[in-house]
Write a protein that holds these residues in place. Structure first.
Motif, PDB file in Angstrom:
ATOM      1  N   VAL A  74       0.811  -1.226   0.000  1.00  0.00           N
ATOM      2  CA  VAL A  74       0.000   0.000   0.000  1.00  0.00           C
ATOM      3  C   VAL A  74       0.842   1.272   0.000  1.00  0.00           C
ATOM      4  CG1 VAL A  74      -1.953  -1.135   1.124  1.00  0.00           C
ATOM      5  CG2 VAL A  74      -0.230   0.025   2.512  1.00  0.00           C
ATOM      6  N   TRP A  75       2.140   1.158   0.255  1.00  0.00           N
ATOM      7  CA  TRP A  75       3.025   2.328   0.315  1.00  0.00           C
ATOM      8  C   TRP A  75       3.654   2.639  -1.046  1.00  0.00           C
ATOM      9  CZ3 TRP A  75       1.801   4.500   4.601  1.00  0.00           C
ATOM     10  CH2 TRP A  75       1.453   3.719   5.686  1.00  0.00           C
ATOM     11  N   GLY A  76       3.299   1.869  -2.073  1.00  0.00           N
ATOM     12  CA  GLY A  76       3.846   2.111  -3.396  1.00  0.00           C
ATOM     13  C   GLY A  76       5.199   1.462  -3.613  1.00  0.00           C
TER      14      GLY A  76
END
Length: 85
Positions: A74-76
């Motif tokens: 989710v943090w890329g």
């Protein structure tokens, strides 16, 4: 449950911890030990399924396992994972 051995090599590391979905991404729950060969290791019993993880080096650097497959997070960035049978 299966016994899984995690290994991480980083000669500049002073501390390494294993964090993942199996420990709530705790940065202190699973410190790794450095062997004479300077490879950091820890063994854990994990239940069947996919488990995402990273190594926390020196308390502030997140590293993936260079020998494990990766998935987006989710943090890329990416997390390493292990599939346990």
């Amino acid at each position: 449950m299966a016994r899984i051995k995690f290994r991480f090599e980083n000669r500049a590391a002073k501390t390494v911890a294993l964090a993942g979905d199996f420990n709530g991404w705790s940065t202190i729950a699973h410190p790794m030990k450095r062997g004479r060969d300077r490879i950091w290791t820890i063994e854990m019993d994990l239940p069947p399924g996919r488990h995402e993880y990273k190594f926390l080096v020196n308390g502030n650097e997140w590293w993936n396992d260079p020998h494990a497959p990766k998935v987006p997070n989710v943090w890329g960035t990416e997390n390493s994972y292990v599939d346990v049978q």
